[in-house]
Design a protein around this motif. Structure first.
Motif, PDB file in Angstrom:
ATOM      1  N   MET A  90       0.842  -1.189   0.000  1.00  0.00           N
ATOM      2  CA  MET A  90       0.000   0.000   0.000  1.00  0.00           C
ATOM      3  C   MET A  90       0.880   1.242   0.000  1.00  0.00           C
ATOM      4  SD  MET A  90      -2.895   1.159   2.782  1.00  0.00           S
ATOM      5  CE  MET A  90      -1.689   1.291   4.103  1.00  0.00           C
ATOM      6  N   GLN A 121       1.880   5.241   0.369  1.00  0.00           N
ATOM      7  CA  GLN A 121       1.540   6.215   1.383  1.00  0.00           C
ATOM      8  C   GLN A 121       0.883   7.434   0.757  1.00  0.00           C
ATOM      9  OE1 GLN A 121       5.291   6.993   3.315  1.00  0.00           O
ATOM     10  NE2 GLN A 121       5.003   5.318   4.762  1.00  0.00           N
ATOM     11  N   ILE A 122       0.110   8.145   1.587  1.00  0.00           N
ATOM     12  CA  ILE A 122      -0.462   9.393   1.105  1.00  0.00           C
ATOM     13  C   ILE A 122       0.634  10.439   0.990  1.00  0.00           C
ATOM     14  CG2 ILE A 122      -2.742   8.945   2.077  1.00  0.00           C
ATOM     15  CD1 ILE A 122      -2.018  10.779   4.402  1.00  0.00           C
ATOM     16  N   GLN A 167      -7.929   9.668  -1.843  1.00  0.00           N
ATOM     17  CA  GLN A 167      -6.702   9.165  -1.214  1.00  0.00           C
ATOM     18  C   GLN A 167      -6.446   7.697  -1.548  1.00  0.00           C
ATOM     19  OE1 GLN A 167      -5.233  11.805   0.110  1.00  0.00           O
ATOM     20  NE2 GLN A 167      -7.193  12.834  -0.285  1.00  0.00           N
ATOM     21  N   SER A 191      -9.524   1.894   0.656  1.00  0.00           N
ATOM     22  CA  SER A 191      -8.098   2.111   0.463  1.00  0.00           C
ATOM     23  C   SER A 191      -7.682   3.466   1.022  1.00  0.00           C
ATOM     24  CB  SER A 191      -7.756   2.016  -1.024  1.00  0.00           C
ATOM     25  OG  SER A 191      -6.439   2.407  -1.288  1.00  0.00           O
ATOM     26  N   ARG A 203      -4.961   4.244   4.097  1.00  0.00           N
ATOM     27  CA  ARG A 203      -3.797   5.124   3.991  1.00  0.00           C
ATOM     28  C   ARG A 203      -3.837   6.232   5.045  1.00  0.00           C
ATOM     29  NH1 ARG A 203      -3.562   5.526  -2.653  1.00  0.00           N
ATOM     30  NH2 ARG A 203      -2.532   3.496  -2.956  1.00  0.00           N
ATOM     31  N   HIS A 259      -0.960   6.699   8.030  1.00  0.00           N
ATOM     32  CA  HIS A 259      -0.269   7.969   8.284  1.00  0.00           C
ATOM     33  C   HIS A 259      -0.480   8.411   9.724  1.00  0.00           C
ATOM     34  CE1 HIS A 259       1.078  12.104   7.973  1.00  0.00           C
ATOM     35  NE2 HIS A 259      -0.128  12.524   8.330  1.00  0.00           N
TER      36      HIS A 259
END
Length: 413
Positions: free
Chosen positions: A1, A3-4, A283, A295, A299, A303
């Motif tokens: 996955m 990251q933002i 996002q 999803s 994320r 964070h």
């Protein structure tokens, strides 16, 4: 996955742009209400400026509003994994809870019991306590453990009994961040055919929610806690909703979900709600909106977890600071309540506001039963740091610097 991108995400919040003030605001007050995302603002203003109207007219602006409500329900349904016709809008979570409680009065008697918790915000306590008073039902509390800040679920079978008709529980504490094992409570409640009301106001901004998987009867939340305007939502299982005898005007619709939505709804806020959910969707990744929302929430959670782990370690190490935090292994949102020895909470939060432009809240946060039980009221309640996805490591580091400076000023070592 993946990251933002925190820079890209922060660009979606106009309130984060530096203005004329000497220092930019640092928003650590997410549990009290997040800043509004640009997508939400644009959608809200767009609805207003392109012409407003009430429902069910033949003209274009009215048709637009009809479509808006339909899209609002579909969007919420994708966020919370429910059916669109199970979504009702209202002034706020509290008002919706009281409306539902009043509607349930005819199904509750003096022989029944209603279960609430010591951990919860009073918005998921008092509507049901009031229902008990009106019907003569008994009220029982699921107790909070004063050492772990979790509910004492080992006592479920003695608290939820054959007499129980309704159980109200919060998914996550707006003070300690404790995420409760709601599935376990629902399972026990269903063994005795009790209704379950879940307050997800503090959970929705941080966790991916699945109403169908939870198996509860009612789930309540508010958009201003997840980047939108002030509007409440009730998700009510159709099997209950269809037979719920709501208080309404005689000519108003009889079908769900309209029958709970008394009076004209806040259409511009519903537009803003759709925009707020589209921010979350942006996002994430996936082929459907539900997948992108899941999803996106994953994320956001990842964070926030990075920041939360750092804050938790830091607060645990500071002299004179008591952190009210569940043990490792207990799921928690990035929300931290603490006290400082011999310091009134308002004095500390005022200092942070003046010196660092930090929005840090204080008080009992309407979790007044737990505040009284844990004895924090004489200190002005808790000091609360609550994160949102737009918070950064730099902001956390500045808070750490500020708290150490404050403790030094107070001579706490």
């Amino acid at each position: 996955m993946s990251q933002i991108s925190i820079e890209q995400l922060r660009a979606d919040f106009p309130a984060l742009r530096e203005g004329g003030q000497q220092k930019p605001f640092i928003y650590f007050d997410g549990p009290g209400g997040t800043q509004m995302a640009r997508q939400s603002i644009d959608a809200l203003v767009g609805y207003i400026t392109s012409g407003m109207a009430n429902l069910h007219g033949p003209f274009q602006t009215s048709v637009k509003t009809d479509i808006l409500l339909e899209e609002g329900r579909k969007t919420v349904a994708d966020l919370l994994h429910c059916d669109p016709h199970e979504v009702a809008f209202g002034q706020n979570m509290t008002s919706l809870a009281f409306s539902i409680a009043r509607s349930l009065a005819s199904s509750i008697s003096g022989e029944d019991e209603i279960v609430v918790t010591e951990l919860d915000h009073r918005a998921n306590v008092d509507p049901w306590v009031t229902l008990a008073k009106d019907t003569g039902a008994a009220v029982k509390f699921l107790q909070v453990n004063p050492n772990t800040y979790t509910l004492e679920l080992d006592r479920l079978n003695e608290v939820i009994t054959e007499k129980t008709k309704l159980v109200a529980v919060g998914m996550s504490s707006n003070v300690t961040g404790t995420v409760t094992d709601v599935a376990r409570i629902v399972a026990r409640a269903k063994e005795v055919n009790a209704l379950v009301i879940v307050d997800a106001v503090h959970a929705v901004p941080h966790l991916s929610i699945d109403f169908k998987a939870l198996g509860c009867d009612v789930l309540l939340c508010s958009a201003y806690k997840f980047f939108g305007p002030h509007i409440g939502m009730a998700v009510i299982a159709a099997s209950l909703f269809e037979k719920l005898p709501v208080y309404k005007l005689q000519p108003a619709p009889q079908e769900i979900p309209d029958k709970l939505e008394t009076g004209t709804q806040n259409h511009e806020a519903i537009a803003g709600l759709i925009g707020a959910i589209s921010f979350i969707e942006a996002q994430g990744e996936g082929t459907t909106r539900r997948e992108r929302l899941q999803s996106g929430m994953q994320r956001i959670e990842a964070h926030e977890l990075t920041l939360a782990e750092r804050i938790e370690r830091f607060l645990q190490e500071q002299p004179g600071v008591r952190l009210y935090r569940a043990p490792a292994g207990t799921p928690k949102t990035p929300t931290f309540a603490f006290t400082i020895k011999n310091v009134n909470a308002r004095e500390a939060t005022s200092w942070f506001a003046e010196k660092y432009n930090m929005n840090i809240a204080d008080g009992h946060f309407y979790a007044s039963t737990m505040a009284e039980k844990l004895g924090v009221n004489p200190m002005g309640g808790w000091i609360r740091i609550g994160l949102a996805p737009y918070n950064t490591l730099e902001e956390v580091a500045l808070f750490e610097k500020g708290l150490q400076e404050y403790l030094a000023e107070k001579g706490i070592r």
